[in-house]
Write a protein that holds these residues in place. Structure first.
Motif, PDB file in Angstrom:
ATOM      1  N   ILE A   1       0.844  -1.207   0.000  1.00  0.00           N
ATOM      2  CA  ILE A   1       0.000   0.000   0.000  1.00  0.00           C
ATOM      3  C   ILE A   1       0.871   1.246   0.000  1.00  0.00           C
ATOM      4  CG2 ILE A   1      -1.659   1.342   1.352  1.00  0.00           C
ATOM      5  CD1 ILE A   1      -2.838  -1.375   2.258  1.00  0.00           C
ATOM      6  N   ALA A   2       1.880   1.281   0.896  1.00  0.00           N
ATOM      7  CA  ALA A   2       2.778   2.437   0.949  1.00  0.00           C
ATOM      8  C   ALA A   2       3.490   2.621  -0.390  1.00  0.00           C
ATOM      9  CB  ALA A   2       3.791   2.267   2.080  1.00  0.00           C
ATOM     10  N   PHE A   3       3.982   1.525  -0.954  1.00  0.00           N
ATOM     11  CA  PHE A   3       4.649   1.588  -2.254  1.00  0.00           C
ATOM     12  C   PHE A   3       3.708   2.116  -3.328  1.00  0.00           C
ATOM     13  CE2 PHE A   3       5.183  -0.610  -6.351  1.00  0.00           C
ATOM     14  CZ  PHE A   3       6.350   0.008  -6.777  1.00  0.00           C
ATOM     15  N   ALA A   4       2.488   1.556  -3.388  1.00  0.00           N
ATOM     16  CA  ALA A   4       1.532   1.958  -4.426  1.00  0.00           C
ATOM     17  C   ALA A   4       1.185   3.441  -4.309  1.00  0.00           C
ATOM     18  CB  ALA A   4       0.271   1.105  -4.347  1.00  0.00           C
ATOM     19  N   LEU A   5       0.940   3.902  -3.084  1.00  0.00           N
ATOM     20  CA  LEU A   5       0.591   5.316  -2.896  1.00  0.00           C
ATOM     21  C   LEU A   5       1.740   6.221  -3.325  1.00  0.00           C
ATOM     22  CD1 LEU A   5      -1.254   5.177   0.539  1.00  0.00           C
ATOM     23  CD2 LEU A   5      -2.269   5.658  -1.687  1.00  0.00           C
ATOM     24  N   LEU A   6       2.948   5.897  -2.876  1.00  0.00           N
ATOM     25  CA  LEU A   6       4.096   6.716  -3.246  1.00  0.00           C
ATOM     26  C   LEU A   6       4.355   6.673  -4.751  1.00  0.00           C
ATOM     27  CD1 LEU A   6       6.429   5.816  -0.278  1.00  0.00           C
ATOM     28  CD2 LEU A   6       5.568   8.100  -0.815  1.00  0.00           C
ATOM     29  N   PHE A   7       4.215   5.492  -5.328  1.00  0.00           N
ATOM     30  CA  PHE A   7       4.450   5.350  -6.768  1.00  0.00           C
ATOM     31  C   PHE A   7       3.420   6.142  -7.569  1.00  0.00           C
ATOM     32  CE2 PHE A   7       4.090   3.296 -10.894  1.00  0.00           C
ATOM     33  CZ  PHE A   7       5.423   3.262 -11.283  1.00  0.00           C
TER      34      PHE A   7
END
Length: 194
Positions: free
Chosen positions: A72-78
């Motif tokens: 989730i953190a990766f997807a949001l930042l990406f």
């Protein structure tokens, strides 16, 4: 999250506020120091509040998504970083930098600050899954945004929208990089777990 990661995150999140502040400074003829400080304060204050709001939403949902927190953190930042990069490359004829005005209203600054802080709210949502001190992180983000928006206003009339767009691209690249770092650290821990 380490001190350096927090500073880098704050700097990345402040880049879109910097880009808008450059535009705000570019449209005013020799903005007064009071106007410059007011712009920096409004941007910084709103940017400090929004990660806390996102973090609160994330805490409420954490029991349901704890197994996928790093994704989730990766997807949001990406997604947010990619959006910033795309907006930085996108040429718009009706860009705010092109409209001339004599003074910025408080409402105009607040709306601009909210628009640039939505990514910070989403980051706060992702941070809820990473067990960080949200108050410290939010204050760091707010302070960095205040500084960057103030600097953006001061130099805006000299560098115009070109540097503002480059700053947005750089900020987006940093956000994507932080997202990959979070994912890499988690996957590395998973691979070496006993």
């Amino acid at each position: 999250m380490s001190f350096y990661a927090t500073i880098i995150l704050a700097l990345a999140l402040s880049m879109d506020a910097f880009a808008v502040a450059v535009c705000k400074g570019a449209v005013l003829h020799k903005p007064r120091f009071k106007e410059i400080l007011r712009t920096g304060f409004i941007f910084g204050f709103i940017e400090a509040i929004t990660p806390i709001i996102g973090w609160g939403i994330g805490i409420l949902a954490s029991q349901y998504v704890i197994r996928w927190d790093h994704w989730i953190a990766f997807a949001l930042l990406f997604i947010l970083g990619s959006r910033m990069i795309w907006q930085g490359f996108k040429a718009k004829e009706d860009d705010e930098c092109c409209t001339k005005s004599s003074r910025h209203s408080s409402m105009s600054l607040i709306i601009s600050a909210i628009a640039t802080s939505l990514d910070a709210m989403a980051i706060g949502l992702g941070l809820a899954f990473l067990q960080v001190d949200i108050v410290h992180t939010a204050m760091t983000i707010g302070l960095m945004t205040m500084i960057m928006a103030t600097i953006g206003m001061m130099i805006g009339r000299y560098v115009g929208p070109l540097l503002g767009k480059k700053a947005e691209i750089i900020g987006g690249l940093v956000l994507v990089g932080i997202g990959f770092n979070i994912l890499f650290e988690h996957l590395q821990l998973f691979m070496y777990a006993p």
